[in-house]
Design a protein around this motif. Sequence first.
Motif, PDB file in Angstrom:
ATOM      1  N   LEU A  48     -28.017 -14.350 -55.652  1.00 40.39           N
ATOM      2  CA  LEU A  48     -29.117 -13.460 -55.267  1.00 40.39           C
ATOM      3  C   LEU A  48     -29.844 -13.998 -54.040  1.00 40.39           C
ATOM      4  O   LEU A  48     -30.166 -13.244 -53.121  1.00 40.39           O
ATOM      5  CB  LEU A  48     -30.085 -13.283 -56.434  1.00 40.39           C
ATOM      6  N   GLN A  49     -30.098 -15.289 -53.997  1.00 40.73           N
ATOM      7  CA  GLN A  49     -30.748 -15.882 -52.833  1.00 40.73           C
ATOM      8  C   GLN A  49     -29.902 -15.695 -51.582  1.00 40.73           C
ATOM      9  O   GLN A  49     -30.425 -15.385 -50.506  1.00 40.73           O
ATOM     10  CB  GLN A  49     -31.022 -17.364 -53.064  1.00 40.73           C
ATOM     11  N   GLU A  50     -28.605 -15.893 -51.700  1.00 38.09           N
ATOM     12  CA  GLU A  50     -27.703 -15.704 -50.562  1.00 38.09           C
ATOM     13  C   GLU A  50     -27.720 -14.250 -50.104  1.00 38.09           C
ATOM     14  O   GLU A  50     -27.766 -13.958 -48.910  1.00 38.09           O
ATOM     15  CB  GLU A  50     -26.281 -16.139 -50.923  1.00 38.09           C
ATOM     16  N   ALA A  51     -27.696 -13.320 -51.042  1.00 38.54           N
ATOM     17  CA  ALA A  51     -27.743 -11.901 -50.685  1.00 38.54           C
ATOM     18  C   ALA A  51     -29.049 -11.565 -49.982  1.00 38.54           C
ATOM     19  O   ALA A  51     -29.062 -10.800 -49.005  1.00 38.54           O
ATOM     20  CB  ALA A  51     -27.579 -11.032 -51.935  1.00 38.54           C
ATOM     21  N   ARG A  52     -30.157 -12.137 -50.440  1.00 37.66           N
ATOM     22  CA  ARG A  52     -31.445 -11.904 -49.781  1.00 37.66           C
ATOM     23  C   ARG A  52     -31.434 -12.442 -48.360  1.00 37.66           C
ATOM     24  O   ARG A  52     -31.959 -11.809 -47.441  1.00 37.66           O
ATOM     25  CB  ARG A  52     -32.571 -12.553 -50.574  1.00 37.66           C
ATOM     26  N   ARG A  53     -30.853 -13.629 -48.164  1.00 34.70           N
ATOM     27  CA  ARG A  53     -30.758 -14.185 -46.806  1.00 34.70           C
ATOM     28  C   ARG A  53     -29.934 -13.281 -45.904  1.00 34.70           C
ATOM     29  O   ARG A  53     -30.287 -13.041 -44.746  1.00 34.70           O
ATOM     30  CB  ARG A  53     -30.159 -15.590 -46.853  1.00 34.70           C
ATOM     31  N   GLU A  54     -28.832 -12.774 -46.443  1.00 28.60           N
ATOM     32  CA  GLU A  54     -27.981 -11.878 -45.656  1.00 28.60           C
ATOM     33  C   GLU A  54     -28.728 -10.596 -45.293  1.00 28.60           C
ATOM     34  O   GLU A  54     -28.651 -10.125 -44.160  1.00 28.60           O
ATOM     35  CB  GLU A  54     -26.697 -11.550 -46.409  1.00 28.60           C
ATOM     36  N   LEU A  55     -29.459 -10.024 -46.238  1.00 28.28           N
ATOM     37  CA  LEU A  55     -30.232  -8.811 -45.966  1.00 28.28           C
ATOM     38  C   LEU A  55     -31.332  -9.071 -44.937  1.00 28.28           C
ATOM     39  O   LEU A  55     -31.579  -8.236 -44.058  1.00 28.28           O
ATOM     40  CB  LEU A  55     -30.837  -8.248 -47.247  1.00 28.28           C
ATOM     41  N   ASP A  56     -31.983 -10.218 -45.047  1.00 28.02           N
ATOM     42  CA  ASP A  56     -33.011 -10.568 -44.062  1.00 28.02           C
ATOM     43  C   ASP A  56     -32.413 -10.680 -42.669  1.00 28.02           C
ATOM     44  O   ASP A  56     -33.001 -10.218 -41.690  1.00 28.02           O
ATOM     45  CB  ASP A  56     -33.709 -11.879 -44.436  1.00 28.02           C
ATOM     46  N   ALA A  57     -31.240 -11.288 -42.562  1.00 28.09           N
ATOM     47  CA  ALA A  57     -30.576 -11.434 -41.271  1.00 28.09           C
ATOM     48  C   ALA A  57     -30.212 -10.072 -40.698  1.00 28.09           C
ATOM     49  O   ALA A  57     -30.405  -9.814 -39.502  1.00 28.09           O
ATOM     50  CB  ALA A  57     -29.329 -12.307 -41.412  1.00 28.09           C
ATOM     51  N   ILE A  58     -29.706  -9.180 -41.528  1.00 24.43           N
ATOM     52  CA  ILE A  58     -29.359  -7.827 -41.080  1.00 24.43           C
ATOM     53  C   ILE A  58     -30.608  -7.098 -40.617  1.00 24.43           C
ATOM     54  O   ILE A  58     -30.617  -6.448 -39.569  1.00 24.43           O
ATOM     55  CB  ILE A  58     -28.649  -7.041 -42.204  1.00 24.43           C
ATOM     56  N   SER A  59     -31.671  -7.222 -41.375  1.00 23.76           N
ATOM     57  CA  SER A  59     -32.929  -6.560 -41.027  1.00 23.76           C
ATOM     58  C   SER A  59     -33.466  -7.076 -39.694  1.00 23.76           C
ATOM     59  O   SER A  59     -33.918  -6.290 -38.849  1.00 23.76           O
ATOM     60  CB  SER A  59     -33.956  -6.797 -42.134  1.00 23.76           C
ATOM     61  N   LYS A  60     -33.396  -8.365 -39.464  1.00 21.46           N
ATOM     62  CA  LYS A  60     -33.875  -8.945 -38.209  1.00 21.46           C
ATOM     63  C   LYS A  60     -33.031  -8.473 -37.031  1.00 21.46           C
ATOM     64  O   LYS A  60     -33.567  -8.181 -35.953  1.00 21.46           O
ATOM     65  CB  LYS A  60     -33.880 -10.465 -38.294  1.00 21.46           C
TER      66      LYS A  60
END
Length: 67
Positions: A48-60
């Motif tokens: 879940l933490q990894e998925a959140r990091r990936e989503l944050d990167a996409i959002s940025k």
Amino acid sequence: MNCPFCMSGNCEGALVCIGCARDIAVPESLIVERDNLVRKREQIRAELQEARRELDAISKRRQRRQH
């Protein structure tokens, strides 16, 4: 080991609580199952933490493109 019912202190491996006389023995199979579930929970948390990091990167990246 503390009794889960009355919190009285008991010797490790006690079968019956000295305070409330309730059965406090935990079968080995339940301990193994609990340990497996704890490991799975930690693995899922890491995923879940990894998925959140990936989503944050996409959002940025999207925000940078819009500016």
